[in-house]
Design an enzyme around this catalytic site. Sequence first.
Site, PDB file in Angstrom:
ATOM      1  N   ASP A   1      -2.728  -5.807   6.724  1.00 60.74           N
ATOM      2  CA  ASP A   1      -2.240  -5.060   5.566  1.00 60.74           C
ATOM      3  C   ASP A   1      -0.949  -5.649   5.016  1.00 60.74           C
ATOM      4  O   ASP A   1      -0.094  -6.135   5.764  1.00 60.74           O
ATOM      5  CB  ASP A   1      -2.002  -3.604   5.987  1.00 60.74           C
ATOM      6  CG  ASP A   1      -1.555  -2.731   4.837  1.00 60.74           C
ATOM      7  OD1 ASP A   1      -2.331  -2.579   3.887  1.00 60.74           O
ATOM      8  OD2 ASP A   1      -0.435  -2.197   4.883  1.00 60.74           O
TER       9      ASP A   1
ATOM     10  N   GLU B   1      -4.865  -9.004   3.238  1.00 60.16           N
ATOM     11  CA  GLU B   1      -4.692  -8.272   1.993  1.00 60.16           C
ATOM     12  C   GLU B   1      -3.445  -8.860   1.340  1.00 60.16           C
ATOM     13  O   GLU B   1      -2.326  -8.482   1.656  1.00 60.16           O
ATOM     14  CB  GLU B   1      -4.522  -6.773   2.256  1.00 60.16           C
ATOM     15  CG  GLU B   1      -4.574  -5.946   0.981  1.00 60.16           C
ATOM     16  CD  GLU B   1      -3.338  -5.092   0.757  1.00 60.16           C
ATOM     17  OE1 GLU B   1      -3.127  -4.672  -0.394  1.00 60.16           O
ATOM     18  OE2 GLU B   1      -2.571  -4.860   1.706  1.00 60.16           O
TER      19      GLU B   1
END
Length: 635
Positions: free
Chosen positions: A315, A368
Amino acid sequence: MTQTKVHSLFTDFDIDLFKAGKHYRLYEKFGAHITTVDGVKGTYFAVWAPSAKAVSVIGDFNFWQEGEHHLNVRWDGSGIWEGFIPNVGKGAIYKYKIRNSSNNVITEKADPFARRCEHPPKTASVVWEDDYAWKDKKWMKNRKKNNALDAPYSVYEVHLGSWKKQTEENRFLSYNELADELVKYVKEMNFTHVEFMPIMEYPYDPSWGYQLTGYFAPTSRFGYPDEFKFLVDKFHENGIGVLLDWVPSHFPSDDHGLGFFDGSHLYEHPDRRKGYHQDWKSLIFNYGRNEIKAFLISNAIFWLDQYHADGLRVDAVASMLFLDYSREDGEWEPNMFGGNEYLEAVDFIKDMNTAVYEAFPDVQTIAEESTSFPKVSRPIYDGGLGFGMKWMMGWMHDTLDYFAKEPLYRKHHQNDLTFSLNYAFTENFMLPLSHDEVVYGKKSIVEKMPGDEWQRFANLRLMYSYMFTHPGTKLLFQGGEFGQTSEWNFEGSLDWHLLEYDVHKGAQTLVKELNKFYKKEKALHQKQFSHEGFEWIDHGDHQNSVLSYMRKGENEKDNVIVVLNMTPVPREKYRIGLPKAGKLKEVFNSDDKKFNGTNQYKNKLSASEKKTWNNRENSIELDLPPLAMLAFKYQ
């Protein structure tokens, strides 16, 4: 009261590796470990607190009294406090009480390496071990081909707390219940992988799990650690890979968490320009500190090792890579070369990917990452960061913007849709339609579409069909597959009752069939990261808003021709150029009756003509349904 006994699991070599930031199995040493010393069963505790002058284990076994069970500091300057407490066993609840050596600050902290945590809002750690017997030997032996870059890779992103709820009791489904219901559903939908939004313990539900306090513990909201293993096992039994969201970018400042752990900035960077995330009001790890690198990389390895995860979706990578991420001038300091790259974080990411792929060459790490930082998914020896894949955020934004436009105006914006192919092969891209696109007033995917109900759902089917025939792997967030009409609500459940309606059932059937089509047709995945796997037929017909291209596999016979009609106007006898003479068979039609389409425009097996079109000697006339994708193969 029984006193703490001197005991250690650490060797001198362990300590050397830890100090060098190269110990990637720290979970085997730190934390609480049930063991036997001098014939007495108990628990060994170890915690890193280099700025402490005293550390006690407090818990339900000593009435939370400091001083009953002091830990001993090691003599080697490692900052590790450790000791064995007899007669403390599985299920004991505890924390560390830490006194700082210089400022007299006293902290009470959960164990950073705890294998289980209390159910929030409680915040203590739980002594835990399990002897779960894995049954996924067949999957683990063969998963290399299921995770390969030339394999179909279609991911269903899930938030376990809101996928479905036990409505009668108004509660979450347990890991065991999800092992039945969720596994069955993902298999029926033909997804190859499932991705869980963070399942590591987190204190605050509205964070969706992205603010972690228990990095080594599956959240107790849904059950015990061995029950989460059972859930992973069930996915593997059904041939489905499991990806975990992993958050090495920041952590919350909750009193029991990692922040100001031993009365000093231990886990977070002491300079707020590097140690505080303004967007999320959270703390940022000190990537330049060796022990922190070892902690985080050990955590990545832990989930792959102990929980048989098949990959990690990392993330907020962009926030780690840049010193000026979401900061104004004067709020950040350039690196030693005068640039804005966070060099220590870049090194950490490279070390993490190296360690992961060395230990588990059959998994994938997925970034990401939303910027143009180069070579995110390229090998480290080639100057890359070493990820297996990267989210294609540009494709996502351009695609959603395009499909939100009234079809009448799409002829002016066709370049927005075709632009992605200019850079589609610079990275190993995954096409994401994730949870981030259906919150905070952005509307659900289907509600972004223009027109009446029929047009909205035809647009939805067309966009998904475009997504599944575009180069790259796929990710779809829960609810998107059946056209959830409301925004995602983490406190509620998906609106499963919508499947009583034909438009929603049709959308769900389409996604199920697209997944099957993607898996079956080799041309759609064999070269999904190579320019050799894609060829335009015509991207210039702006007036009719029609696109046509070919997806190519290892063998020419596997090639698939795709035609997209982006308007609600049917195009009868629409001509496209062909790479060679032959007969074309329609193999997919998003306007099919089973998808709730019009079912009025079918193309029978027909031969090409020797007529030049699109700069090709052979061509064919096709009937294009409104707002639909057609796919063809040579017969």
